[in-house]
Scaffold this active site. Sequence first.
Site, PDB file in Angstrom:
ATOM      1  N   ASN A  78       1.237  -2.117   5.899  1.00 26.56           N
ATOM      2  CA  ASN A  78       2.200  -1.267   5.190  1.00 26.56           C
ATOM      3  C   ASN A  78       1.443  -0.437   4.133  1.00 26.56           C
ATOM      4  O   ASN A  78       0.764  -0.993   3.264  1.00 26.56           O
ATOM      5  CB  ASN A  78       3.235  -2.189   4.532  1.00 26.56           C
ATOM      6  N   HIS A  82       2.182   1.496  -0.727  1.00 21.53           N
ATOM      7  CA  HIS A  82       1.659   1.501  -2.095  1.00 21.53           C
ATOM      8  C   HIS A  82       0.494   2.462  -2.302  1.00 21.53           C
ATOM      9  O   HIS A  82       0.089   2.707  -3.436  1.00 21.53           O
ATOM     10  CB  HIS A  82       1.362   0.076  -2.556  1.00 21.53           C
ATOM     11  N   HIS A 124       8.075   2.398   4.484  1.00 25.78           N
ATOM     12  CA  HIS A 124       9.488   2.254   4.114  1.00 25.78           C
ATOM     13  C   HIS A 124       9.911   3.559   3.454  1.00 25.78           C
ATOM     14  O   HIS A 124       9.462   3.879   2.354  1.00 25.78           O
ATOM     15  CB  HIS A 124       9.623   1.075   3.143  1.00 25.78           C
ATOM     16  N   ARG A 156      12.436   5.084   1.479  1.00 28.11           N
ATOM     17  CA  ARG A 156      13.578   4.628   0.673  1.00 28.11           C
ATOM     18  C   ARG A 156      14.492   5.788   0.337  1.00 28.11           C
ATOM     19  O   ARG A 156      14.049   6.939   0.269  1.00 28.11           O
ATOM     20  CB  ARG A 156      13.083   3.985  -0.624  1.00 28.11           C
ATOM     21  N   ARG A 194      10.857   6.894  -3.586  1.00 25.46           N
ATOM     22  CA  ARG A 194       9.964   6.577  -4.705  1.00 25.46           C
ATOM     23  C   ARG A 194       8.489   6.535  -4.294  1.00 25.46           C
ATOM     24  O   ARG A 194       7.620   6.683  -5.117  1.00 25.46           O
ATOM     25  CB  ARG A 194      10.360   5.274  -5.364  1.00 25.46           C
ATOM     26  N   GLU A 241      10.491   1.165   8.177  1.00 26.20           N
ATOM     27  CA  GLU A 241      11.446   0.304   7.477  1.00 26.20           C
ATOM     28  C   GLU A 241      12.495   1.203   6.860  1.00 26.20           C
ATOM     29  O   GLU A 241      12.150   2.209   6.226  1.00 26.20           O
ATOM     30  CB  GLU A 241      10.749  -0.453   6.343  1.00 26.20           C
ATOM     31  N   THR A 293      11.795  -4.828  -1.854  1.00 22.34           N
ATOM     32  CA  THR A 293      12.894  -5.466  -1.127  1.00 22.34           C
ATOM     33  C   THR A 293      13.031  -6.913  -1.596  1.00 22.34           C
ATOM     34  O   THR A 293      12.070  -7.672  -1.580  1.00 22.34           O
ATOM     35  CB  THR A 293      12.601  -5.438   0.387  1.00 22.34           C
ATOM     36  N   GLU A 345      12.472  -9.944  11.570  1.00 19.75           N
ATOM     37  CA  GLU A 345      11.327 -10.158  10.683  1.00 19.75           C
ATOM     38  C   GLU A 345      11.761 -11.195   9.655  1.00 19.75           C
ATOM     39  O   GLU A 345      12.723 -10.983   8.910  1.00 19.75           O
ATOM     40  CB  GLU A 345      10.887  -8.867   9.995  1.00 19.75           C
ATOM     41  N   HIS A 370       6.429 -10.093   3.794  1.00 21.62           N
ATOM     42  CA  HIS A 370       6.797  -9.909   2.387  1.00 21.62           C
ATOM     43  C   HIS A 370       6.049 -10.891   1.504  1.00 21.62           C
ATOM     44  O   HIS A 370       6.181 -12.092   1.662  1.00 21.62           O
ATOM     45  CB  HIS A 370       8.309 -10.016   2.135  1.00 21.62           C
TER      46      HIS A 370
END
Length: 240
Positions: free
Chosen positions: A7, A10, A44, A46, A50, A71, A102, A152, A192
């Site tokens: 992922n 970040h 993801h 969102r 963000r 996601e 999340t 998941e 996660h």
Amino acid sequence: MARLAVNVDHVATLRQARELVAYPDPIAAAIIAELAGADGIVVHLREDRRHIQERDVRLLRDIVKTKLILEMASTPEMIGVALDIQPDLVTLVPEKRKELTTEGGLDLIVNENSVAETVDTLQSSGIPVSIFIDPDLDQIKLAHQINTTMIEIHTGTFCDAKTPLLKKQAFEKIVDSVKFASRLKIGINAGHGLCYNTIKKFKGLTEIDEFSIGHSIISRAVLVGMEKAVKEMLALIKEL
Ligand code: PXP
């Protein structure tokens, strides 16, 4: 051997911290992650945008050679984006504006009908769907009824547990859930909060098809580089 989906949200978080700059680019991070051996790239998108932007998802759709996993919340806006971009897998997650990340799985007891409709819309257009759920047998039963391709399993409660007893209890729930989902023949992803230590606990749980890992890999990449950070995680997954 379980697969690793990296992922890159970040990388975009760092970019968005300075709105006027265009670096670091999550697209570059995805390319390096794939070259290092990652089996998939996760982003993801969102509602509040963000970190990942639509531009990122569109470019990734073009350049990702392995598998692009989107996601997203189960909302009309995001369903539209997914149908347009056609990722290789959609993972449905709950989304709250104020959360840092999340916070838990989608509650299918509360949202069964709307999630079932989203799964049906996406899967009938050819996009397989995974539902991010807590390690709870009732949630897994509902996911099975909804006919989702995969689930998941949320590993965050285990990863964040503060005492050995809480960790043990949280991990037992993951094991029970994985075994149950495997008997139902649903594809099983997990993710996660996983890091270079917590991943080791999954040794022997070979029913898990894929781990979805972001924050720990990107954090390590800041210090040792993306290629090394991905390869180190892949080496640990190979030992499982
Ligand atoms: N899986 C899901 C469904 C997530 O929402 C996230 C966070 O975006 C992850 C996996 C990756 O979590 P982490 O960044 O803590 O590795």
